[in-house]
Motif scaffolding. Sequence first.
Motif, mmCIF file in Angstrom:
data_model
loop_
_atom_site.group_PDB
_atom_site.id
_atom_site.type_symbol
_atom_site.label_atom_id
_atom_site.label_comp_id
_atom_site.label_asym_id
_atom_site.label_seq_id
_atom_site.Cartn_x
_atom_site.Cartn_y
_atom_site.Cartn_z
ATOM 1 N N SER A 58 0.879 -1.160 0.000
ATOM 2 C CA SER A 58 0.000 0.000 0.000
ATOM 3 C C SER A 58 0.916 1.209 0.000
ATOM 4 N N VAL A 59 0.391 2.345 -0.453
ATOM 5 C CA VAL A 59 1.229 3.541 -0.578
ATOM 6 C C VAL A 59 0.590 4.699 0.184
ATOM 7 N N TYR A 60 1.444 5.419 0.908
ATOM 8 C CA TYR A 60 1.028 6.638 1.595
ATOM 9 C C TYR A 60 1.917 7.761 1.078
ATOM 10 N N THR A 61 1.318 8.823 0.545
ATOM 11 C CA THR A 61 2.076 9.956 0.020
ATOM 12 C C THR A 61 2.074 11.076 1.048
ATOM 13 N N LEU A 62 3.249 11.622 1.277
ATOM 14 C CA LEU A 62 3.433 12.667 2.277
ATOM 15 C C LEU A 62 4.215 13.815 1.651
ATOM 16 N N ALA A 63 3.758 15.047 1.872
ATOM 17 C CA ALA A 63 4.502 16.229 1.427
ATOM 18 C C ALA A 63 5.392 16.704 2.570
ATOM 19 N N GLY A 64 6.658 16.903 2.279
ATOM 20 C CA GLY A 64 7.597 17.380 3.288
ATOM 21 C C GLY A 64 7.523 18.889 3.459
ATOM 22 N N ASP A 65 8.366 19.411 4.318
ATOM 23 C CA ASP A 65 8.405 20.851 4.583
ATOM 24 C C ASP A 65 8.646 21.664 3.311
ATOM 25 N N SER A 66 9.416 21.106 2.367
ATOM 26 C CA SER A 66 9.739 21.821 1.131
ATOM 27 C C SER A 66 8.592 21.763 0.127
ATOM 28 N N GLY A 67 7.611 20.895 0.387
ATOM 29 C CA GLY A 67 6.516 20.701 -0.549
ATOM 30 C C GLY A 67 6.734 19.497 -1.449
ATOM 31 N N ALA A 68 7.968 19.002 -1.515
ATOM 32 C CA ALA A 68 8.250 17.806 -2.309
ATOM 33 C C ALA A 68 7.571 16.602 -1.663
ATOM 34 N N GLN A 69 7.157 15.662 -2.492
ATOM 35 C CA GLN A 69 6.432 14.507 -1.980
ATOM 36 C C GLN A 69 7.312 13.267 -1.914
ATOM 37 N N ALA A 70 6.931 12.386 -0.996
ATOM 38 C CA ALA A 70 7.539 11.063 -0.888
ATOM 39 C C ALA A 70 6.408 10.054 -0.803
ATOM 40 N N ARG A 71 6.622 8.903 -1.435
ATOM 41 C CA ARG A 71 5.632 7.832 -1.423
ATOM 42 C C ARG A 71 6.197 6.664 -0.617
ATOM 43 N N PHE A 72 5.546 6.389 0.502
ATOM 44 C CA PHE A 72 5.964 5.329 1.412
ATOM 45 C C PHE A 72 5.217 4.051 1.070
ATOM 46 N N HIS A 73 5.953 2.977 0.829
ATOM 47 C CA HIS A 73 5.376 1.690 0.451
ATOM 48 C C HIS A 73 5.438 0.782 1.675
ATOM 49 N N CYS A 75 3.517 -2.652 3.976
ATOM 50 C CA CYS A 75 2.783 -3.907 3.875
ATOM 51 C C CYS A 75 1.334 -3.692 4.302
ATOM 52 N N PRO A 76 0.364 -4.085 3.456
ATOM 53 C CA PRO A 76 -1.037 -3.918 3.834
ATOM 54 C C PRO A 76 -1.466 -4.880 4.945
ATOM 55 N N ARG A 77 -0.669 -5.909 5.199
ATOM 56 C CA ARG A 77 -1.005 -6.879 6.245
ATOM 57 C C ARG A 77 -0.478 -6.438 7.615
ATOM 58 N N CYS A 78 0.820 -6.128 7.712
ATOM 59 C CA CYS A 78 1.399 -5.801 9.026
ATOM 60 C C CYS A 78 1.672 -4.314 9.217
ATOM 61 N N GLY A 79 1.653 -3.528 8.140
ATOM 62 C CA GLY A 79 1.803 -2.078 8.245
ATOM 63 C C GLY A 79 3.222 -1.544 8.228
ATOM 64 N N ALA A 80 4.229 -2.398 8.170
ATOM 65 C CA ALA A 80 5.617 -1.933 8.210
ATOM 66 C C ALA A 80 6.045 -1.339 6.864
ATOM 67 N N THR A 81 6.689 -0.170 6.917
ATOM 68 C CA THR A 81 7.236 0.458 5.712
ATOM 69 C C THR A 81 8.509 -0.283 5.314
ATOM 70 N N VAL A 82 8.615 -0.623 4.022
ATOM 71 C CA VAL A 82 9.792 -1.329 3.525
ATOM 72 C C VAL A 82 10.649 -0.431 2.633
ATOM 73 N N TYR A 83 10.031 0.513 1.928
ATOM 74 C CA TYR A 83 10.824 1.438 1.122
ATOM 75 C C TYR A 83 9.990 2.674 0.805
ATOM 76 N N TYR A 84 10.702 3.721 0.356
ATOM 77 C CA TYR A 84 9.988 4.914 -0.106
ATOM 78 C C TYR A 84 10.760 5.598 -1.203
ATOM 79 N N GLU A 85 9.995 6.371 -1.985
ATOM 80 C CA GLU A 85 10.527 7.123 -3.117
ATOM 81 C C GLU A 85 10.253 8.598 -2.872
ATOM 82 N N ALA A 86 11.279 9.414 -2.970
ATOM 83 C CA ALA A 86 11.139 10.855 -2.779
ATOM 84 C C ALA A 86 11.296 11.565 -4.116
ATOM 85 N N ASP A 87 10.372 12.465 -4.422
ATOM 86 C CA ASP A 87 10.457 13.222 -5.676
ATOM 87 C C ASP A 87 11.788 13.954 -5.809
ATOM 88 N N ALA A 88 12.374 14.352 -4.684
ATOM 89 C CA ALA A 88 13.625 15.100 -4.706
ATOM 90 C C ALA A 88 14.812 14.248 -5.166
#
Length: 131
Positions: A58-73, A75-88
């Motif tokens: 599952s993906v959660y998108t968050l905008a940082g202080d600069s306004g740039a976004q990051a997409r956190f990937h 697990c939809p089962r246990c909820g642990a973040t395994v990786y993320y991609e930052a627009d920056a």
Amino acid sequence: MPTRLASCSCGQLTARVAGAPLRVSICHCLACQRRTGSPFAQQARFRRADVTVSGSASVYTLAGDSGAQARFHFCPRCGATVYYEADAFPGLLSIPVGAFADPGFPAPTVSVYEERMHGWVVPPAGAEHIP
């Protein structure tokens, strides 16, 4: 070339990495504190081409202080973040160091958002400090 495996808590979502991280950092921003439930987050940055992801996320998108976004990937089962991609940082993936469950993982060399750092936290000696 070293290979490392990052995984969620239940093992459904994984990221296999070939090679050494480009950067290992700790972030003290409030968003990272909330996301991790810890006073800071530690992550390792890799070339996207060196990471093989398996499982569903599952993906959660968050905008940082600069306004740039990051997409956190996570697990939809246990909820642990395994990786993320930052627009920056196009072409790169960041992986929370805890997902590797490896106490021998390299120490952070960069510390960011230190103006929000808890007073008792001491970054590693020699780490580059970025306010």
